[in-house]
Design a protein around this motif. Structure first.
Motif, PDB file in Angstrom:
ATOM      1  N   VAL A  24      12.306 -20.847 -19.136  1.00 54.90           N
ATOM      2  CA  VAL A  24      12.611 -22.026 -18.116  1.00 54.90           C
ATOM      3  C   VAL A  24      13.313 -21.544 -16.780  1.00 54.90           C
ATOM      4  N   VAL A  25      14.324 -20.374 -16.864  1.00 57.71           N
ATOM      5  CA  VAL A  25      15.017 -20.145 -15.903  1.00 57.71           C
ATOM      6  C   VAL A  25      14.034 -19.390 -14.946  1.00 57.71           C
ATOM      7  N   GLU A  26      13.024 -18.811 -15.260  1.00 63.17           N
ATOM      8  CA  GLU A  26      11.926 -18.378 -14.353  1.00 63.17           C
ATOM      9  C   GLU A  26      11.102 -19.394 -13.771  1.00 63.17           C
ATOM     10  N   ASP A  27      11.092 -20.295 -14.647  1.00 65.53           N
ATOM     11  CA  ASP A  27       9.987 -21.591 -13.960  1.00 65.53           C
ATOM     12  C   ASP A  27      10.911 -22.501 -12.969  1.00 65.53           C
ATOM     13  N   LEU A  28      12.107 -22.273 -12.910  1.00 64.72           N
ATOM     14  CA  LEU A  28      12.921 -23.455 -11.890  1.00 64.72           C
ATOM     15  C   LEU A  28      12.772 -23.049 -10.460  1.00 64.72           C
ATOM     16  N   PRO A  29      12.560 -23.575  -9.625  1.00 63.35           N
ATOM     17  CA  PRO A  29      12.485 -23.178  -8.253  1.00 63.35           C
ATOM     18  C   PRO A  29      13.835 -23.032  -7.725  1.00 63.35           C
ATOM     19  N   LEU A  30      13.898 -22.365  -6.714  1.00 64.47           N
ATOM     20  CA  LEU A  30      15.462 -22.032  -6.073  1.00 64.47           C
ATOM     21  C   LEU A  30      15.654 -23.339  -5.647  1.00 64.47           C
ATOM     22  N   ILE A  31      17.164 -23.541  -5.785  1.00 59.61           N
ATOM     23  CA  ILE A  31      17.736 -24.874  -5.512  1.00 59.61           C
ATOM     24  C   ILE A  31      18.595 -24.713  -4.144  1.00 59.61           C
ATOM     25  N   ASP A  32      18.169 -25.723  -3.340  1.00 54.25           N
ATOM     26  CA  ASP A  32      19.191 -25.336  -1.907  1.00 54.25           C
ATOM     27  C   ASP A  32      20.567 -26.080  -1.865  1.00 54.25           C
ATOM     28  N   GLU A  33      21.407 -25.196  -1.616  1.00 56.62           N
ATOM     29  CA  GLU A  33      22.899 -25.713  -2.113  1.00 56.62           C
ATOM     30  C   GLU A  33      23.207 -26.935  -1.198  1.00 56.62           C
ATOM     31  N   LYS A  34      22.793 -26.624   0.216  1.00 54.19           N
ATOM     32  CA  LYS A  34      22.787 -27.822   1.079  1.00 54.19           C
ATOM     33  C   LYS A  34      22.165 -29.110   0.587  1.00 54.19           C
ATOM     34  N   ALA A  35      21.003 -29.020   0.109  1.00 55.22           N
ATOM     35  CA  ALA A  35      20.477 -30.465  -0.322  1.00 55.22           C
ATOM     36  C   ALA A  35      21.262 -30.675  -1.544  1.00 55.22           C
ATOM     37  N   VAL A  36      21.796 -30.142  -2.476  1.00 53.77           N
ATOM     38  CA  VAL A  36      22.560 -30.660  -3.677  1.00 53.77           C
ATOM     39  C   VAL A  36      23.872 -31.266  -3.113  1.00 53.77           C
TER      40      VAL A  36
END
Length: 114
Positions: A12-24
């Motif tokens: 699952v960890v590998e499947d998650l896209p990178l999260i944009d901190e600014k978007a969060v």
């Protein structure tokens, strides 16, 4: 080890896209700005309700104490009525004793000893 033995979280960890901190952060601010005014109004309404309940409770306590005082007054009135009744009985007994004393005094004067 078959395909069903694999953990459901595996990979699952590998499947998650990178999260944009600014978007969060922007999404969080948007969510908060959307719900915060309603929550603040609700908080204010709850505080007002709580204050009204406190006032109502104090008023009820005052009314209860008034009813207790009324019951005390009724008890006191009953006590005074009872005292008046017994006072009348004592007056009657005193009058009877005075009448008996007069009769015995008359009898003694007449020469009859009691």
């Amino acid at each position: 080890v078959g395909p069903s033995d694999a953990s459901p979280d595996e990979g699952v960890v590998e499947d998650l896209p990178l999260i944009d901190e600014k978007a969060v952060e922007q999404l969080t601010e948007g969510l908060i700005s959307h719900y915060l005014p309603d929550l603040q109004r609700s908080k204010s309404a709850l505080q007002e309700l709580t204050q009204n309940q406190v006032v109502l409770l104090e008023t009820l306590e005052q009314e209860i104490s008034k009813f207790k005082e009324c019951n005390s007054i009724v008890d006191i009135n009953a006590l005074f009525s009872e005292a008046k009744h017994y006072h009348n009985k004592l007056v009657n007994i005193r009058n009877e004793m005075m009448m008996l004393h007069e009769k015995t005094s008359k009898l003694k004067v007449s020469g009859i000893n009691i």
